[in-house]
Design an enzyme around this catalytic site. Sequence first.
Site, PDB file in Angstrom:
ATOM      1  N   CYS A   1       8.078  -5.026   4.211  1.00 37.59           N
ATOM      2  CA  CYS A   1       7.018  -5.877   4.770  1.00 37.59           C
ATOM      3  C   CYS A   1       7.618  -7.032   5.567  1.00 37.59           C
ATOM      4  CB  CYS A   1       6.125  -6.389   3.645  1.00 37.59           C
ATOM      5  SG  CYS A   1       4.781  -7.412   4.232  1.00 37.59           S
TER       6      CYS A   1
ATOM      7  N   ASP B   1       5.312   0.859  -3.368  1.00 39.09           N
ATOM      8  CA  ASP B   1       5.144   2.133  -2.658  1.00 39.09           C
ATOM      9  C   ASP B   1       5.753   3.317  -3.407  1.00 39.09           C
ATOM     10  OD1 ASP B   1       4.018   0.612  -0.655  1.00 39.09           O
ATOM     11  OD2 ASP B   1       5.327   1.342   0.942  1.00 39.09           O
TER      12      ASP B   1
ATOM     13  N   VAL C   1       4.939   9.336  11.242  1.00 42.71           N
ATOM     14  CA  VAL C   1       4.172  10.399  10.585  1.00 42.71           C
ATOM     15  C   VAL C   1       4.151  10.237   9.065  1.00 42.71           C
ATOM     16  CG1 VAL C   1       4.499  12.084  12.437  1.00 42.71           C
ATOM     17  CG2 VAL C   1       6.203  11.918  10.622  1.00 42.71           C
TER      18      VAL C   1
ATOM     19  N   ARG D   1       5.551   8.017   5.306  1.00 45.15           N
ATOM     20  CA  ARG D   1       6.702   7.418   4.629  1.00 45.15           C
ATOM     21  C   ARG D   1       7.125   8.316   3.474  1.00 45.15           C
ATOM     22  NH1 ARG D   1       8.556   2.976   7.030  1.00 45.15           N
ATOM     23  NH2 ARG D   1       9.070   1.911   5.079  1.00 45.15           N
TER      24      ARG D   1
ATOM     25  N   HIS E   1     -23.580 -19.193  10.877  1.00 40.89           N
ATOM     26  CA  HIS E   1     -23.795 -18.746  12.256  1.00 40.89           C
ATOM     27  C   HIS E   1     -22.911 -19.554  13.192  1.00 40.89           C
ATOM     28  CE1 HIS E   1     -25.706 -17.351  15.890  1.00 40.89           C
ATOM     29  NE2 HIS E   1     -25.767 -18.614  16.297  1.00 40.89           N
TER      30      HIS E   1
ATOM     31  N   GLU F   1      -1.007  13.292  17.913  1.00 37.77           N
ATOM     32  CA  GLU F   1      -1.436  13.360  16.509  1.00 37.77           C
ATOM     33  C   GLU F   1      -1.771  14.802  16.158  1.00 37.77           C
ATOM     34  OE1 GLU F   1      -1.951  11.551  13.571  1.00 37.77           O
ATOM     35  OE2 GLU F   1      -2.841  13.430  12.893  1.00 37.77           O
TER      36      GLU F   1
END
Length: 466
Positions: free
Chosen positions: A45, A315, A273, A275, A448, A204
Amino acid sequence: MSDSPEIFDAIIIGTGQAGPSLAGRLTQAGMTVAIIERHQVGGTCVNVGCTPTKALVANAYAAHLAARAADFGVMLPGPARIDMARVSARVAEISGKSRAGLEGWLGGMQGCTLIRGHARLESPRTVRVGDRLLRANKIFLNVGGRALAPKEIGGLADVPYLTNTNMVAMTEVPGHLIVIGGSYVGLEFAQVFRRLGAQVTVVERGKHLIAREDPEVSLQVREILEAEGIRIRCGAECIQLHPHADGAAVGVNGPGCPGGAEQIAGTHVLLAVGRRPNTDDLGLDKAGVATDARGYIDVDNQLRTSVDGIWALGDCNGRGAFTHTAYNDFEVVAANLLDGAQRSVGDRIPVYALFTDPPLGRVGMTEAQARQAGHRVRIGKRPMTRVARAVEKGEAQGSMRVVVDADTDKILGAAILGPGGDEAVHMVLAAMAGGMTATQMTQTMAIHPTVSELIPTIFGELSKPR
Ligand SMILES: Cc1cc2nc3c(=O)[nH]c(=O)nc-3n(C[C@H](O)[C@H](O)[C@H](O)COP(=O)(O)OP(=O)(O)OC[C@H]3O[C@@H](n4cnc5c(N)ncnc54)[C@H](O)[C@@H]3O)c2cc1C
Ligand SMILES: NC(=O)c1ccc[n+]([C@@H]2O[C@H](COP(=O)([O-])OP(=O)(O)OC[C@H]3O[C@@H](n4cnc5c(N)ncnc54)[C@H](O)[C@@H]3O)[C@@H](O)[C@H]2O)c1
């Protein structure tokens, strides 16, 4: 090589998003901790992921706004020029400061020893780092992952390609960047480098970009990128890299690969593509730690591995692939170990963003996921052209979309693609975490003009059940 181990209360392998904070909590509790890092403190990161890419997104936004200046009546003497050396210096400075901050924190942490080198388990209680053997009754694996280079993409050995690691350090704008993979990594870089002046093609394999999202959302992201001049080729199969005078050529065929290859020639190829976890060289077999077929470490909801006294966070456990999931893993493990809590990663609500501009903020289920889970759903939606703040900013691309259970009025999910979508989605996240119903949301007054103010409105305009 030492055979008498240095004894610690805990060993942490990896200094990504869970390890350093865990070291902090464990040492505060009086434990001695060894934390081991083989590369850069801060992991993906900080060094090659979120931090440099989001810095690049900001650089690219500035370039984009400069190109649109006349739309706002701001007249520049000529087209803006990109100084890539300054772009990359800014990115490196932001990442570098973050890394140095972490290094300083760990370096000064009482009871913590930061060891540099590659760590391997030698048994359920011992870890080797070079000449040093370490022993502890508690071992935490926070080893993260790296870019996947799948064998099915031919020619990877013959043609140089880029991954996120070298993309964040680019000191030149590619002439023509071919991005293989149309998801988070690929699309963020595609838009960044297009805005910095590159020609960009995204290739892709799937039928849609960001395939996890509802097709309507995926299509809107595609339209936004195409409107900026990014070429998108979905349904690409049998992808092959070939050497080419320009740099590289990517050969692509259609579904099932019939017919001759379509060749896309470019100067640079980015592989995005997916990890893979950094578990192949960790000695897991020596300790008996089980993994799944893709190498992710098997864990339960408290992130305990198959071996007592060993946990896996971030991960590498396959339970999330985001910085916030890795950090939440730390919070869950620390609370259960040190605070007597019974927290579970199974309780968290999925939430993430795609940081294209405008960003896509996502929480909970998509419509397709909700139906698959057996819900009858009601959908609320509104294009950004009907959101005052987006119109006023001149950024009225995208839409907001919420998914509600038709029988219980429970909020199931939301997708906010538009200016500040990554922030606005937290309003829905907080409502879901607090158990608010769709009807209760309609009664909430918001500021708003903001994008968020329309969230209660769309909960009040839900479709018929479907
Ligand atoms: C380009 C890109 C952009 C991203 N952007 C975002 C974003 O905007 N938001 C978001 O939430 N997530 C983002 N992510 C994902 C995020 O970076 C990861 O989910 C997160 O870094 C995972 O943290 P971790 O602690 O599991 O592992 P990591 O951060 O990968 O850290 C693991 C560390 O362990 C070290 N290590 C590995 N094996 C060993 C060993 N045997 N011995 C010693 N040390 C070892 C590694 O060197 C590394 O430093 C992005 C990822 C990429 C690639
Ligand atoms: N904004 C964020 O939070 C952010 C940003 C970047 C990365 N990340 C994390 O990094 C992880 C990896 O991201 P990613 O985009 O590399 O992977 P991903 O798994 O999200 O997507 C990979 C993409 O590549 C495609 N693909 C797979 N094999 C292919 C092939 N052979 N040829 C062509 N296309 C192919 C897939 O269909 C998919 O669209 C993500 O899971 C995410 O958690 C997060």
